[in-house]
Design a protein around this motif. Sequence first.
Motif, PDB file in Angstrom:
ATOM      1  N   LYS A   1     -65.199  37.837 -81.755  1.00  0.00           N
ATOM      2  CA  LYS A   1     -64.956  39.139 -82.380  1.00  0.00           C
ATOM      3  C   LYS A   1     -64.986  39.035 -83.894  1.00  0.00           C
ATOM      4  O   LYS A   1     -65.403  39.946 -84.584  1.00  0.00           O
ATOM      5  CB  LYS A   1     -63.606  39.684 -81.933  1.00  0.00           C
ATOM      6  N   LYS A   2     -64.562  37.889 -84.384  1.00  0.00           N
ATOM      7  CA  LYS A   2     -64.543  37.723 -85.823  1.00  0.00           C
ATOM      8  C   LYS A   2     -65.956  37.639 -86.401  1.00  0.00           C
ATOM      9  O   LYS A   2     -66.164  37.895 -87.574  1.00  0.00           O
ATOM     10  CB  LYS A   2     -63.750  36.466 -86.187  1.00  0.00           C
TER      11      LYS A   2
ATOM     12  N   SER B   1     -73.295  40.268 -72.651  1.00  0.00           N
ATOM     13  CA  SER B   1     -72.099  40.872 -72.044  1.00  0.00           C
ATOM     14  C   SER B   1     -70.827  40.081 -72.274  1.00  0.00           C
ATOM     15  O   SER B   1     -69.805  40.380 -71.685  1.00  0.00           O
ATOM     16  CB  SER B   1     -72.321  40.987 -70.533  1.00  0.00           C
TER      17      SER B   1
ATOM     18  N   GLY C   1     -70.544  37.142 -71.175  1.00  0.00           N
ATOM     19  CA  GLY C   1     -70.710  36.033 -70.246  1.00  0.00           C
ATOM     20  C   GLY C   1     -69.415  35.612 -69.596  1.00  0.00           C
ATOM     21  O   GLY C   1     -68.591  36.454 -69.226  1.00  0.00           O
TER      22      GLY C   1
ATOM     23  N   ASP D   1     -64.656  36.075 -70.814  1.00  0.00           N
ATOM     24  CA  ASP D   1     -63.970  37.360 -70.716  1.00  0.00           C
ATOM     25  C   ASP D   1     -62.571  37.165 -71.281  1.00  0.00           C
ATOM     26  O   ASP D   1     -61.606  36.994 -70.559  1.00  0.00           O
ATOM     27  CB  ASP D   1     -63.921  37.807 -69.253  1.00  0.00           C
ATOM     28  N   THR D   2     -62.479  37.168 -72.601  1.00  0.00           N
ATOM     29  CA  THR D   2     -61.215  36.806 -73.230  1.00  0.00           C
ATOM     30  C   THR D   2     -61.005  37.597 -74.511  1.00  0.00           C
ATOM     31  O   THR D   2     -61.903  38.277 -74.981  1.00  0.00           O
ATOM     32  CB  THR D   2     -61.181  35.286 -73.487  1.00  0.00           C
ATOM     33  N   TYR D   3     -59.803  37.506 -75.034  1.00  0.00           N
ATOM     34  CA  TYR D   3     -59.402  38.353 -76.149  1.00  0.00           C
ATOM     35  C   TYR D   3     -60.181  38.102 -77.421  1.00  0.00           C
ATOM     36  O   TYR D   3     -60.212  38.941 -78.298  1.00  0.00           O
ATOM     37  CB  TYR D   3     -57.904  38.163 -76.434  1.00  0.00           C
TER      38      TYR D   3
ATOM     39  N   VAL E   1     -63.520  37.119 -77.726  1.00  0.00           N
ATOM     40  CA  VAL E   1     -64.981  37.135 -77.680  1.00  0.00           C
ATOM     41  C   VAL E   1     -65.480  38.567 -77.546  1.00  0.00           C
ATOM     42  O   VAL E   1     -64.967  39.350 -76.744  1.00  0.00           O
ATOM     43  CB  VAL E   1     -65.495  36.255 -76.521  1.00  0.00           C
TER      44      VAL E   1
ATOM     45  N   GLN F   1     -67.530  41.410 -76.216  1.00  0.00           N
ATOM     46  CA  GLN F   1     -68.096  41.544 -74.871  1.00  0.00           C
ATOM     47  C   GLN F   1     -69.486  42.173 -74.953  1.00  0.00           C
ATOM     48  O   GLN F   1     -69.719  43.274 -74.475  1.00  0.00           O
ATOM     49  CB  GLN F   1     -67.159  42.359 -73.991  1.00  0.00           C
TER      50      GLN F   1
ATOM     51  N   VAL G   1     -59.082  38.267 -85.183  1.00  0.00           N
ATOM     52  CA  VAL G   1     -59.439  39.368 -86.078  1.00  0.00           C
ATOM     53  C   VAL G   1     -58.172  40.035 -86.593  1.00  0.00           C
ATOM     54  O   VAL G   1     -57.175  40.118 -85.891  1.00  0.00           O
ATOM     55  CB  VAL G   1     -60.323  40.404 -85.353  1.00  0.00           C
TER      56      VAL G   1
ATOM     57  N   TYR H   1     -51.506  42.230 -81.287  1.00  0.00           N
ATOM     58  CA  TYR H   1     -50.582  41.497 -80.426  1.00  0.00           C
ATOM     59  C   TYR H   1     -50.817  40.002 -80.603  1.00  0.00           C
ATOM     60  O   TYR H   1     -51.722  39.595 -81.330  1.00  0.00           O
ATOM     61  CB  TYR H   1     -50.759  41.912 -78.966  1.00  0.00           C
TER      62      TYR H   1
ATOM     63  N   LEU I   1     -55.349  37.411 -70.048  1.00  0.00           N
ATOM     64  CA  LEU I   1     -56.381  36.703 -70.813  1.00  0.00           C
ATOM     65  C   LEU I   1     -57.571  37.601 -71.099  1.00  0.00           C
ATOM     66  O   LEU I   1     -58.117  37.599 -72.196  1.00  0.00           O
ATOM     67  CB  LEU I   1     -56.838  35.477 -70.024  1.00  0.00           C
ATOM     68  N   GLU I   2     -57.976  38.396 -70.090  1.00  0.00           N
ATOM     69  CA  GLU I   2     -59.211  39.152 -70.222  1.00  0.00           C
ATOM     70  C   GLU I   2     -59.085  40.249 -71.276  1.00  0.00           C
ATOM     71  O   GLU I   2     -58.024  40.813 -71.479  1.00  0.00           O
ATOM     72  CB  GLU I   2     -59.610  39.801 -68.890  1.00  0.00           C
ATOM     73  N   ASP I   3     -60.193  40.533 -71.878  1.00  0.00           N
ATOM     74  CA  ASP I   3     -60.278  41.626 -72.827  1.00  0.00           C
ATOM     75  C   ASP I   3     -60.017  42.931 -72.089  1.00  0.00           C
ATOM     76  O   ASP I   3     -60.722  43.266 -71.145  1.00  0.00           O
ATOM     77  CB  ASP I   3     -61.671  41.618 -73.457  1.00  0.00           C
TER      78      ASP I   3
ATOM     79  N   ARG J   1     -62.723  46.271 -71.781  1.00  0.00           N
ATOM     80  CA  ARG J   1     -63.894  46.407 -70.912  1.00  0.00           C
ATOM     81  C   ARG J   1     -63.628  47.455 -69.851  1.00  0.00           C
ATOM     82  O   ARG J   1     -62.556  47.484 -69.259  1.00  0.00           O
ATOM     83  CB  ARG J   1     -64.196  45.085 -70.195  1.00  0.00           C
TER      84      ARG J   1
ATOM     85  N   LYS K   1     -66.473  45.959 -66.207  1.00  0.00           N
ATOM     86  CA  LYS K   1     -66.260  44.789 -65.353  1.00  0.00           C
ATOM     87  C   LYS K   1     -65.350  45.196 -64.206  1.00  0.00           C
ATOM     88  O   LYS K   1     -64.125  45.140 -64.306  1.00  0.00           O
ATOM     89  CB  LYS K   1     -65.670  43.625 -66.142  1.00  0.00           C
TER      90      LYS K   1
END
Lengths: 145, 168
Positions: A50-51, A78, A80, A83-85, A87, A89, B138, B143, B152-154, B157, B160
Amino acid sequence: MAKGFCHSCCGIEFMGTMGSHYDLGRFGAERVGFSPRQCDLMMVMGTIAKKMGPVVKQVYLQMAEPRWVMAVGACASSGGIFDTYSVLQGIDQVIPVDVYVPGCPPRPEAIIDGLLRIQDLVGKESLRRREGEHYKALLESYGIQ
Amino acid sequence: MPLTNETIKARVTEKFGEQLTGFEEPYGMLTFEAPKEMNLKVLNFLYDDEELKFRFLTDITGVHYPDKPGRELVVVYHLHNMVDNVRIRLKVFTNINQPDIYTVTGLFSAANWMERETYDFLGVNFVGHPNLKRILNVEEMDYHPLRKEFPLEDQTRIDKDDEMFGRG
């Protein structure tokens, strides 16, 4: 002329694609430019944190019209497996994308196919694409004028 | 005489008595806890003592234990004695509702970025830090992502679909 934005395994595949074995030069993409101002295609290959998002956008803005974007690999398309805070998406959250190349990482053949599709777009779409209502609205939605 | 775990333990217990707790040696590395308001005193002692000489700060990390009420957050200092090549670990537990811990930037300049990282990911408030702001994530992030209550997941989205991933 393509601007490469490589930072992961997709970038390594791209280097293979540029090399003598697959030789992207056969398809009229001999030179990779390292200044976005001289390029008309940006190939984003790899995970974009994201940065890094604003940097991708800035590089895109530095390219002159007409310009195209290719998202190579699952991460650029996407997010890939990441799926984390941290990166992004998919780079289509910050810039408009013309062609997505699937794969993790894609084979050089897939990257060549993506390039041919870009060339297809370049050949068939209107020279005045940037004047189009649709294109203007698309850029507007990304906050680019 | 080589600096053994027993010597270190005896030396710090002699100085601080019952205030240091939880002595253990996982994989041979001496680990102990200090009360959170004493972290600077203990680190200063470990630094200045002519026998201990723990003058290199290898790392500062943090852990969140949601199941330990009153001591949910822990800040872990990894210290290295370069002369005798001995490493120790110091843990400082804190309440998650008031995660204030004194900064050690005055003692180790390297702690500056490490504390910013710990603040970034776990929200530990280092009192007296010269520039406590996010370092890796960022700046818009609102949080602290390594706290266990955040998945963990964004969460932004929408495409998904859980069913597509076999977890619907």
